[in-house]
Design a protein around this motif. Sequence first.
Motif, mmCIF file in Angstrom:
data_model
loop_
_atom_site.group_PDB
_atom_site.id
_atom_site.type_symbol
_atom_site.label_atom_id
_atom_site.label_comp_id
_atom_site.label_asym_id
_atom_site.label_seq_id
_atom_site.Cartn_x
_atom_site.Cartn_y
_atom_site.Cartn_z
ATOM 1 N N ILE A 1 36.648 5.516 17.484
ATOM 2 C CA ILE A 1 37.379 4.296 16.969
ATOM 3 C C ILE A 1 38.071 4.773 15.664
ATOM 4 C CG2 ILE A 1 37.237 1.998 15.994
ATOM 5 C CD1 ILE A 1 35.019 1.493 18.058
ATOM 6 N N ILE A 2 37.081 5.512 14.775
ATOM 7 C CA ILE A 2 37.637 5.672 13.562
ATOM 8 C C ILE A 2 38.841 6.611 13.804
ATOM 9 C CG2 ILE A 2 37.002 7.118 11.562
ATOM 10 C CD1 ILE A 2 34.076 6.254 11.884
ATOM 11 N N VAL A 3 38.738 7.634 14.556
ATOM 12 C CA VAL A 3 39.892 8.712 14.750
ATOM 13 C C VAL A 3 41.184 8.075 15.214
ATOM 14 C CG1 VAL A 3 40.553 10.483 16.128
ATOM 15 C CG2 VAL A 3 38.354 10.666 15.093
ATOM 16 N N ALA A 4 40.866 6.827 16.055
ATOM 17 C CA ALA A 4 42.126 6.104 16.536
ATOM 18 C C ALA A 4 42.900 5.355 15.457
ATOM 19 C CB ALA A 4 41.590 5.192 17.760
ATOM 20 N N VAL A 5 41.796 4.842 14.542
ATOM 21 C CA VAL A 5 42.440 3.879 13.440
ATOM 22 C C VAL A 5 43.178 5.031 12.507
ATOM 23 C CG1 VAL A 5 41.877 2.596 11.428
ATOM 24 C CG2 VAL A 5 40.889 2.165 13.757
ATOM 25 N N LEU B 1 48.296 6.961 10.451
ATOM 26 C CA LEU B 1 49.178 7.842 10.154
ATOM 27 C C LEU B 1 50.682 7.607 10.883
ATOM 28 C CD1 LEU B 1 49.494 10.730 8.952
ATOM 29 C CD2 LEU B 1 48.714 11.613 11.096
ATOM 30 N N MET B 2 50.478 7.118 11.892
ATOM 31 C CA MET B 2 51.838 6.816 12.468
ATOM 32 C C MET B 2 52.573 5.783 11.906
ATOM 33 S SD MET B 2 50.453 6.968 16.668
ATOM 34 C CE MET B 2 52.163 6.311 17.214
ATOM 35 N N LEU B 3 51.766 4.702 11.376
ATOM 36 C CA LEU B 3 52.631 3.729 10.685
ATOM 37 C C LEU B 3 53.254 4.152 9.529
ATOM 38 C CD1 LEU B 3 50.209 0.560 10.843
ATOM 39 C CD2 LEU B 3 52.325 1.024 12.229
ATOM 40 N N LEU B 4 52.474 5.276 8.624
ATOM 41 C CA LEU B 4 52.882 5.749 7.690
ATOM 42 C C LEU B 4 54.116 6.477 7.767
ATOM 43 C CD1 LEU B 4 52.795 6.488 4.833
ATOM 44 C CD2 LEU B 4 51.064 8.310 5.126
ATOM 45 N N MET B 5 54.247 7.209 9.022
ATOM 46 C CA MET B 5 55.347 8.041 9.590
ATOM 47 C C MET B 5 56.320 7.283 9.748
ATOM 48 S SD MET B 5 53.621 11.053 11.669
ATOM 49 C CE MET B 5 55.102 11.843 11.954
ATOM 50 N N LEU B 6 56.545 6.132 10.495
ATOM 51 C CA LEU B 6 57.408 5.166 10.799
ATOM 52 C C LEU B 6 58.018 4.558 9.644
ATOM 53 C CD1 LEU B 6 56.089 3.573 14.070
ATOM 54 C CD2 LEU B 6 58.148 4.882 13.921
ATOM 55 N N SER B 7 57.189 4.192 8.631
ATOM 56 C CA SER B 7 57.763 3.527 7.369
ATOM 57 C C SER B 7 58.384 4.522 6.663
ATOM 58 C CB SER B 7 56.368 3.196 6.363
ATOM 59 O OG SER B 7 56.827 2.806 5.076
ATOM 60 N N LYS B 8 58.217 5.961 6.582
ATOM 61 C CA LYS B 8 58.996 6.913 5.836
ATOM 62 C C LYS B 8 60.167 7.208 6.403
ATOM 63 C CE LYS B 8 55.180 9.495 3.666
ATOM 64 N NZ LYS B 8 54.627 10.882 3.511
ATOM 65 N N MET B 9 60.480 6.967 7.964
ATOM 66 C CA MET B 9 61.523 7.250 8.628
ATOM 67 C C MET B 9 62.458 6.074 8.377
ATOM 68 S SD MET B 9 60.132 8.340 12.509
ATOM 69 C CE MET B 9 61.546 8.518 13.256
#
Length: 409
Positions: free
Chosen positions: A364-368, A373-381
Amino acid sequence: MEDRMTTSGTLLWMCLVLFVLLTRHTSHSIDVANLSVDPPANIRIIDPGHLGHLKIEWNIPSSLQNLTDCTVRYQLRFYSTYAERWRSVRTVRLSYEAQFDLEKPIQLRMLTLVKGACTNDTEVLGEEVELVHIPEHTGVAGSRIRDFHCVYLNKEYMDCMWKAGSVNPPGSKHYLYYWHRDMPETAECPEYIPPSEFGIGCRFPKQSLLEFSEFNICVNGSSTEGALMPAYFSLEVQNKVKPARVSDLQLLVENELVQVQWSPPAGKVPEQCLEYNLEGTTESTDGSKWQWTNVTEDTTIDFLWNGGSQTTCFRVRSKVNDYCADEGFWSDWSDPVCFPEITVEGRNYEPWNDLALTSILIIIIVAVLIFCLMLLMLSKMCVNRKEQKQAFTLYQEKVHKAFLSPVFH
């Protein structure tokens, strides 16, 4: 008349036989009485530098040097401080080797024995003489090491540890020397163990050890105030074995039969040299608890389970048995296994549940973390695309102005 002559002849013959026997006995008594059985001459103790393995030599008494019709033997008795008892040996040789503690007086007692034709096959003992030799050692008083002990770990290497003496002068350094019968001379510790809270030590690799023989050790040292008092030890390596820990204790349950089984610990200790100590701890729901142990050479033990609410936990350890050594050390205990499942607050608790819950929590921790990390990358994009769009709009405006500016001038 003939009867009288026959009787007289018989009596005469008996008198002659009795005379011969008495004459031989008298001659034997005189020989033994006149025989001088002196003690061994020039008894001496020779130290070849083998840390307590000494050689005792002596000479035949001068009064017996020309004796040809009797055997001369010697009886040597010496006090073994390691065994704390007198030991005795008889030999026709003029030397004998034995182990002594060089920190204590060396006590010898010797006498000569003669037997053969010169004594009419009667063993005659001479007077016993005693020799006491006190080894001399110098060093700073109170600097002899303390708490010396050795453990032969799983027959792979042996660690010998000790602590400094009650008096530890400035600049003290300790040195260990050892010897066994396959060595021509003493050698220094092959690998010193750095000082720690457990003390100072020396590690012996397997190839430097010899079993079933005296393994002699001396620990001495130096300091700014002078030499440290030496300490001498003699041990047999096979009596210092500590096996590895049993790592695969298992329970097999079938109906009312519970079978506890394990495999011999990994390592160089032969399986036939091991015995085991199985410990069971039983606890009832009312909190009462009792414990029992079973020493066995088997690796499987069966128990009957009554199906009650009691819980029994097992653990096992091993040691070298009496067939392979006189003594040894128990290994560390294995991890316990229990039957039936341990109950906590009315729920069944199994040991593997902890592992499963821990694994799920980690997933669960790894998935979170991955989601964040994906949200951060989408935000930067998104930010990058917005900035690119604004830059393109500014570029279009500049081009448009540049194109229309000649028309209005």
